[in-house]
Design a protein around this motif. Structure first.
Motif, short mmCIF file in Angstrom:
data_model
loop_
_atom_site.label_atom_id
_atom_site.label_comp_id
_atom_site.label_asym_id
_atom_site.label_seq_id
_atom_site.Cartn_x
_atom_site.Cartn_y
_atom_site.Cartn_z
N LEU A 73 -6.75 -15.35 5.53
CA LEU A 73 -5.49 -14.61 5.57
C LEU A 73 -4.45 -14.86 4.62
O LEU A 73 -3.97 -13.82 4.27
CB LEU A 73 -5.11 -14.56 7.24
N GLN A 74 -4.35 -15.98 4.57
CA GLN A 74 -3.17 -16.62 3.67
C GLN A 74 -3.33 -16.23 2.13
O GLN A 74 -2.63 -15.52 1.37
CB GLN A 74 -3.36 -18.23 3.53
N ALA A 75 -4.75 -16.26 1.90
CA ALA A 75 -5.29 -15.96 0.56
C ALA A 75 -4.98 -14.23 0.16
O ALA A 75 -4.74 -13.76 -0.67
CB ALA A 75 -6.83 -16.10 0.20
N GLN A 76 -5.36 -13.65 1.43
CA GLN A 76 -5.04 -12.00 1.43
C GLN A 76 -3.71 -11.71 0.95
O GLN A 76 -3.15 -10.92 0.34
CB GLN A 76 -5.68 -11.36 2.60
N ALA A 77 -2.84 -12.52 1.98
CA ALA A 77 -1.33 -12.32 1.76
C ALA A 77 -0.79 -12.52 0.35
O ALA A 77 0.28 -11.98 -0.20
CB ALA A 77 -0.63 -13.09 2.85
N THR A 78 -1.45 -13.69 -0.44
CA THR A 78 -0.97 -13.93 -1.55
C THR A 78 -1.50 -13.13 -2.66
O THR A 78 -1.05 -12.88 -3.86
CB THR A 78 -1.45 -15.32 -2.05
N GLN A 79 -2.51 -12.24 -2.42
CA GLN A 79 -3.02 -11.42 -3.33
C GLN A 79 -2.39 -10.07 -3.23
O GLN A 79 -1.80 -9.53 -2.14
CB GLN A 79 -4.49 -11.25 -3.00
N PRO A 80 -2.73 -9.10 -4.18
CA PRO A 80 -1.94 -7.80 -4.21
C PRO A 80 -2.54 -6.96 -3.31
O PRO A 80 -3.83 -7.02 -3.17
CB PRO A 80 -2.14 -7.30 -5.72
N SER A 81 -1.90 -6.20 -2.78
CA SER A 81 -2.54 -5.17 -1.72
C SER A 81 -3.73 -4.35 -2.38
O SER A 81 -3.60 -4.09 -3.56
CB SER A 81 -1.69 -4.25 -0.95
N SER A 82 -4.75 -3.83 -1.37
CA SER A 82 -5.91 -3.08 -1.96
C SER A 82 -5.16 -1.80 -2.59
O SER A 82 -5.81 -1.18 -3.66
CB SER A 82 -6.75 -2.78 -0.88
N PHE A 83 -4.19 -1.33 -2.04
CA PHE A 83 -3.62 -0.12 -2.50
C PHE A 83 -2.83 -0.20 -4.13
O PHE A 83 -3.33 0.64 -4.89
CB PHE A 83 -2.25 0.51 -1.63
N THR A 84 -2.14 -1.29 -3.82
CA THR A 84 -1.69 -1.71 -5.46
C THR A 84 -2.81 -1.85 -6.42
O THR A 84 -2.89 -1.49 -7.50
CB THR A 84 -0.93 -3.04 -5.26
N THR A 85 -3.91 -2.74 -5.96
CA THR A 85 -5.24 -2.85 -6.82
C THR A 85 -5.54 -1.59 -7.38
O THR A 85 -5.94 -1.22 -8.51
CB THR A 85 -6.16 -3.92 -6.10
N SER A 86 -5.95 -0.75 -6.47
CA SER A 86 -6.81 0.44 -6.71
C SER A 86 -5.73 1.55 -7.50
O SER A 86 -6.43 2.42 -7.97
CB SER A 86 -7.21 0.92 -5.36
N PHE A 87 -4.50 1.40 -7.28
CA PHE A 87 -3.72 2.28 -7.85
C PHE A 87 -3.39 1.76 -9.45
O PHE A 87 -3.39 2.57 -10.35
CB PHE A 87 -2.40 2.51 -6.98
N THR A 88 -2.89 0.50 -9.59
CA THR A 88 -2.36 0.11 -10.60
C THR A 88 -3.39 -0.41 -11.74
O THR A 88 -3.56 0.03 -13.06
CB THR A 88 -1.72 -1.27 -10.57
N LEU A 89 -4.67 -0.68 -11.33
CA LEU A 89 -5.82 -0.99 -12.21
C LEU A 89 -6.21 0.36 -13.22
O LEU A 89 -6.22 0.18 -14.25
CB LEU A 89 -6.90 -1.53 -11.66
N PRO A 90 -6.55 1.61 -12.46
CA PRO A 90 -6.94 2.64 -13.37
C PRO A 90 -5.74 3.18 -14.27
O PRO A 90 -5.87 3.40 -15.24
CB PRO A 90 -7.27 3.80 -11.96
#
Lengths: 122, 181
Positions: free
Chosen positions: A60-77
């Motif tokens: 949970l801590q690791a997930q909290a420190t990583q960017p959210s899946s929305f951010t990842t899926s939106f920003t990477l493309p």
């Protein structure tokens, strides 16, 4: 020794705080006592559940420190698209001198053909 | 840059290196918070305890003996702060009570269905004196000697309290564990 005293030794044993001599005595007792064996199993299971909980917490801590899946899926493309766009621009600029040469060559060819045509007709 | 070992960090802390206090905070904040949170069961109070612990650590770093571990020293400050808080807000912040279970949270109130969650809730329902030894041993992996330092108790008292807490937990949790013969 009573079962309660042996079970206190079980608690020390799983913590690695029981010496070899007492561990030997404990295991001789465990081989004949179902109740103390069951206490050992349950104590180990308790530890394993606490360990599972700690792993869950870490995840949970690791997930909290990583960017959210929305951010990842939106920003990477988007980043990939921008990189591709600038690469394309760069390639276009690189190729532009050759393109201007090509146009000049076409114009020169046209003029040459015109001159040739004129001389043939004369 | 290589991260400092705890021993190197202590040397820098004692020399008043401000950067070292930042490192101390980053390295141990999660453990100090977890210990405080699991003892208090209150996130806001646990945050206050974290701040207070690191401020006290900074002020009293010279009291840390060379043969004491940095983490057990920090957790002993945390524990003192938590007990101070418990004394203010609760009637049974004392450790020398016979009953293992905390009467201020009803035992029937077991939330969640997963065994992991049930175990977590059961630990939360132990009296602070029993909860702390389980937390220090199972979550912080401290030795009996270090737990005794943190709790300002004897090793034999730690041994006895750990056993009593485990026995009580195992008894309550047995129905949730896969029983093999």
């Amino acid at each position: 020794m009573t079962c309660d005293e042996y079970q206190e030794q079980v608690s020390q044993y799983i913590d690695g705080e029981l010496d070899d001599k007492d561990s030997g005595t404990l295991f001789r007792h465990l081989s004949t006592c179902g109740e103390c064996r069951s206490f050992l199993r349950s104590t180990l299971e308790l530890r394993s559940k606490i360990h599972d909980e700690m792993l869950m917490e870490r995840e949970l801590q690791a997930q909290a420190t990583q960017p959210s899946s929305f951010t990842t899926s939106f920003t990477l493309p988007l980043v990939a698209l921008l990189v591709a766009f600038f690469l394309f621009l760069g390639v276009s600029q690189l190729s532009s001198p050759y393109q201007s040469d090509y146009h000049e060559m076409q114009q020169w060819e046209g003029q040459a053909l015109q001159q040739t045509g004129n001389s043939v007709s004369q | 840059m290589q991260p400092s070992s705890d021993e190197q960090l202590v040397v820098r802390l004692k020399a008043g290196d401000a950067e070292a206090f930042g490192e101390l905070y980053e390295r141990y904040r999660p453990r100090v918070y977890r210990f405080a949170f699991k003892l208090l069961r209150d996130g806001d109070q646990a945050e206050d305890i974290v701040q207070e612990t690191f401020l006290k650590a900074q002020r009293s770093i010279h009291t840390l003996h060379q043969n004491h571990s940095l983490v057990s020293w920090l957790l002993s400050i945390t524990r003192n702060e938590v007990y101070g808080q418990l004394r203010k807000t609760r009637s049974n912040g004392q450790v020398d009570v016979e009953d293992v279970w905390d009467t201020e949270t009803p035992l029937d109130e077991v939330l969640g269905t997963e065994t992991v969650v049930i175990v977590q809730n059961m630990i939360a329902q132990l009296k602070p004196g029993y909860r702390e030894v389980i937390l220090l041993r199972e979550y912080e992996h401290l030795s009996y000697a270090d737990i005794a330092r943190v709790t300002q108790d004897t090793e034999s008292a730690v041994k006895a309290r750990l056993f009593k807490a485990r026995k009580a937990l195992v008894k309550k949790l047995k129905p949730y564990f896969g029983e093999q013969s």
